[in-house]
Design an enzyme around this catalytic site. Structure first.
Site, PDB file in Angstrom:
ATOM      1  N   GLY A  56       0.838  -1.189   0.000  1.00  0.00           N
ATOM      2  CA  GLY A  56       0.000   0.000   0.000  1.00  0.00           C
ATOM      3  C   GLY A  56       0.876   1.243   0.000  1.00  0.00           C
ATOM      4  O   GLY A  56       2.027   1.203   0.452  1.00  0.00           O
ATOM      5  N   GLN A  61       2.487   9.965   1.411  1.00  0.00           N
ATOM      6  CA  GLN A  61       3.823   9.358   1.454  1.00  0.00           C
ATOM      7  C   GLN A  61       4.688   9.758   0.262  1.00  0.00           C
ATOM      8  O   GLN A  61       5.899   9.537   0.272  1.00  0.00           O
ATOM      9  CB  GLN A  61       3.728   7.831   1.503  1.00  0.00           C
ATOM     10  CG  GLN A  61       3.114   7.310   2.788  1.00  0.00           C
ATOM     11  CD  GLN A  61       3.086   5.807   2.796  1.00  0.00           C
ATOM     12  OE1 GLN A  61       2.151   5.203   2.298  1.00  0.00           O
ATOM     13  NE2 GLN A  61       4.134   5.191   3.329  1.00  0.00           N
ATOM     14  N   CYS A 106       6.045   0.043   7.306  1.00  0.00           N
ATOM     15  CA  CYS A 106       5.611   1.194   6.518  1.00  0.00           C
ATOM     16  C   CYS A 106       6.781   1.703   5.685  1.00  0.00           C
ATOM     17  O   CYS A 106       7.890   1.821   6.209  1.00  0.00           O
ATOM     18  CB  CYS A 106       5.122   2.292   7.469  1.00  0.00           C
ATOM     19  SG  CYS A 106       4.537   3.771   6.616  1.00  0.00           S
ATOM     20  N   LEU A 107       6.518   2.003   4.418  1.00  0.00           N
ATOM     21  CA  LEU A 107       7.598   2.475   3.541  1.00  0.00           C
ATOM     22  C   LEU A 107       8.161   3.806   4.020  1.00  0.00           C
ATOM     23  O   LEU A 107       9.279   4.158   3.663  1.00  0.00           O
ATOM     24  CB  LEU A 107       7.093   2.608   2.099  1.00  0.00           C
ATOM     25  CG  LEU A 107       6.674   1.295   1.419  1.00  0.00           C
ATOM     26  CD1 LEU A 107       6.171   1.573   0.009  1.00  0.00           C
ATOM     27  CD2 LEU A 107       7.814   0.298   1.392  1.00  0.00           C
ATOM     28  N   HIS A 148      -4.449   0.865   7.601  1.00  0.00           N
ATOM     29  CA  HIS A 148      -3.113   1.480   7.652  1.00  0.00           C
ATOM     30  C   HIS A 148      -3.031   2.650   6.666  1.00  0.00           C
ATOM     31  O   HIS A 148      -2.570   3.741   7.015  1.00  0.00           O
ATOM     32  CB  HIS A 148      -2.048   0.406   7.345  1.00  0.00           C
ATOM     33  CG  HIS A 148      -0.653   0.907   7.285  1.00  0.00           C
ATOM     34  ND1 HIS A 148       0.348   0.477   8.150  1.00  0.00           N
ATOM     35  CD2 HIS A 148      -0.042   1.808   6.475  1.00  0.00           C
ATOM     36  CE1 HIS A 148       1.472   1.104   7.858  1.00  0.00           C
ATOM     37  NE2 HIS A 148       1.275   1.913   6.838  1.00  0.00           N
ATOM     38  N   GLU A 149      -3.483   2.406   5.421  1.00  0.00           N
ATOM     39  CA  GLU A 149      -3.404   3.453   4.394  1.00  0.00           C
ATOM     40  C   GLU A 149      -4.348   4.613   4.717  1.00  0.00           C
ATOM     41  O   GLU A 149      -3.995   5.783   4.535  1.00  0.00           O
ATOM     42  CB  GLU A 149      -3.711   2.889   2.999  1.00  0.00           C
ATOM     43  CG  GLU A 149      -2.754   1.802   2.535  1.00  0.00           C
ATOM     44  CD  GLU A 149      -1.291   2.163   2.720  1.00  0.00           C
ATOM     45  OE1 GLU A 149      -0.917   3.339   2.553  1.00  0.00           O
ATOM     46  OE2 GLU A 149      -0.511   1.256   3.063  1.00  0.00           O
ATOM     47  N   HIS A 152      -2.894   7.146   7.046  1.00  0.00           N
ATOM     48  CA  HIS A 152      -1.946   8.102   6.449  1.00  0.00           C
ATOM     49  C   HIS A 152      -2.662   9.384   6.002  1.00  0.00           C
ATOM     50  O   HIS A 152      -2.059  10.457   5.987  1.00  0.00           O
ATOM     51  CB  HIS A 152      -1.232   7.491   5.242  1.00  0.00           C
ATOM     52  CG  HIS A 152      -0.046   6.637   5.598  1.00  0.00           C
ATOM     53  ND1 HIS A 152       1.040   7.107   6.303  1.00  0.00           N
ATOM     54  CD2 HIS A 152       0.234   5.339   5.329  1.00  0.00           C
ATOM     55  CE1 HIS A 152       1.931   6.135   6.453  1.00  0.00           C
ATOM     56  NE2 HIS A 152       1.471   5.052   5.874  1.00  0.00           N
TER      57      HIS A 152
HETATM   58 NI    NI Z   1       2.521   3.249   5.722  1.00  0.00          NI
END
Ligand code: NI
Length: 185
Positions: A56, A61, A106-107, A148-149, A152
Site C-alpha cells: 500500500g 507518502q 511502513c515504507l 493502515h493506508e 496516512h
Molecule cells: Ni505506511
C-alpha cells in the site's frame, strides 16, 4: 488533458519527520477524477509501491496531500490476489468490534516492524480513479492494509496505533528471531 501514456516512474517516498506525513490530507477535488494527471499519479504510485515491495502507498507518502491511496493484496489459499487499485476520499467503518493484532511495517518508516491492533472486518465507501462510488467489505489482512493506508490520510502512522512499543523490531532481526520462531500472531 493528457492521456497518461508516459512510462510510470517511481516517486520519492518521504520518511517520518517530513511534515506532510503528519498533515490531514485534502479531499480529492471532483475535477481531478478521470484526468490524465490522476492516472499518471496512480501509475507512478503503483510503480513505487511494487518496486519498494509494499502492499500500500498513500498520497501523503509521496508528499501529495490528497485523500487517496493505492494498494494490492497478495492472495493466499482462500483468496485470489487483489490487483492494484486506487481508492479516493474513503470512509471506513468497522463491522463488529473484533480487533486482531498483526505485524505492520511502513515504507515511510523503513526497516521497522511492530504489532498493531486493527479491526478484523471493515466496510469502505470511496471513489475509484474515474470518480465512481465504490463500496466494499474487507477482512483480515485486506482490512489491515486499508486501515493502515487510511490512517496516512489523517497524518497517523502505525507507531501511533501500537498499544506498546515493546514489539518494535528491525526487519532483519524480525525475520531472524520472530518470523521463524513459529509465533502465531
Ligand atoms: Ni505506511
Amino acid at each position: 488533458m493528457t492521456t497518461g501514456t508516459a512510462v510510470p516512474s517511481p516517486l520519492e517516498v518521504i520518511r517520518l519527520g517530513h511534515p506532510v506525513l503528519r498533515q490531514v490530507a485534502e479531499p480529492v477535488p471532483e475535477e481531478f477524477f478521470g484526468t490524465g494527471r490522476l492516472n499518471d499519479l496512480y501509475r507512478n504510485m503503483v510503480q513505487t509501491m511494487i518496486s519498494e515491495d509494499g502492499v500500500g502507498l498513500a498520497a501523503p507518502q509521496v508528499a501529495e496531500g490528497l485523500r487517496l491511496f493505492v494498494y494490492w493484496v497478495p492472495g493466499d489459499d482462500d483468496h485470489p490476489d487483489i490487483a492494484p487499485k486506487l481508492l479516493a476520499n474513503p470512509e471506513i467503518k468497522p463491522v463488529g468490534d473484533l480487533v486482531e493484532d498483526g505485524w505492520e511495517g511502513c515504507l515511510s518508516i523503513p526497516g521497522l516492524r511492530g504489532i498493531v491492533p486493527r479491526y478484523s472486518r471493515i466496510k469502505v465507501r470511496a471513489r475509484d480513479i474515474e470518480g465512481n462510488a465504490v463500496s466494499l467489505t474487507a477482512d483480515g489482512f485486506h482490512a489491515r492494509v486499508l486501515q493502515h493506508e487510511f490512517d496516512h490520510l489523517d497524518g497517523i502512522v502505525f507507531l501511533d496505533r501500537m498499544e506498546s512499543p515493546a514489539s518494535l523490531a528491525y526487519e532483519q532481526e524480525w525475520e531472524r528471531y520472530i518470523l521463524n520462531s513459529g509465533t502465531d500472531l
